[in-house]
Design an enzyme around this catalytic site. Sequence first.
Site, short mmCIF file in Angstrom:
data_model
loop_
_atom_site.label_atom_id
_atom_site.label_comp_id
_atom_site.label_asym_id
_atom_site.label_seq_id
_atom_site.Cartn_x
_atom_site.Cartn_y
_atom_site.Cartn_z
N CYS A 261 -0.90 -25.49 19.89
CA CYS A 261 -0.20 -24.47 20.56
C CYS A 261 -1.12 -23.42 21.34
CB CYS A 261 0.98 -24.17 19.50
SG CYS A 261 -0.06 -22.74 18.49
N HIS B 274 -1.04 -23.09 10.71
CA HIS B 274 -1.17 -24.28 11.60
C HIS B 274 -2.42 -25.05 10.94
CE1 HIS B 274 1.59 -23.38 14.95
NE2 HIS B 274 2.23 -23.15 13.87
N CYS C 198 -2.70 -21.31 18.70
CA CYS C 198 -3.97 -21.61 18.13
C CYS C 198 -5.19 -21.84 19.01
CB CYS C 198 -3.45 -23.00 17.57
SG CYS C 198 -2.70 -23.03 15.80
N GLU D 256 -4.96 -26.34 12.87
CA GLU D 256 -6.04 -25.87 13.51
C GLU D 256 -6.74 -24.56 12.97
OE1 GLU D 256 -3.29 -27.63 16.75
OE2 GLU D 256 -2.92 -26.38 14.73
#
Length: 149
Positions: free
Chosen positions: A95, A69, A98, A71
């Site tokens: 999410c 992801h 994360c 992040e």
Amino acid sequence: MASMKWDQRFLELAQLVSTWSKDPSTKVGAVIADDRKIISVGYNGFPEGVLDTAERYYDRETKYKYMVHAERNALLFANTSVKGMTLYTYPFMPCSECAGMVIQAGIKRVVTLINKNERWKKSFKITQRMFGEAGVRLTQYDKNIFFKS
């Protein structure tokens, strides 16, 4: 602390960074900033050196197993402590998985856009709860304020 003007600038940068993703369905960008200084950026994609073929991207189950992801990439690429800094994400908040990494890294503020995508609703609710409990300030803007089509 960054003003709404700087929040807009960094969200626009996160939007630009999101376009670097090869994901055909969801392009996500992240920017970590220390006040007005860019510390790191990241977008969602496969790990360096891993083949990012169309077949893998178009098979959702496979894609999710390979994907790093935005992040997480921004946190990994920072090469310094991000404690007390701000994370900007586009087009939606991190999410719940994360969120845990964001909290552990010491990020104190997350700026994003309001997104009511049903697929992510449960995860976003958990993220909001985690941020609240951990003292991470979540700022959400209406997309129409900054991004006019």
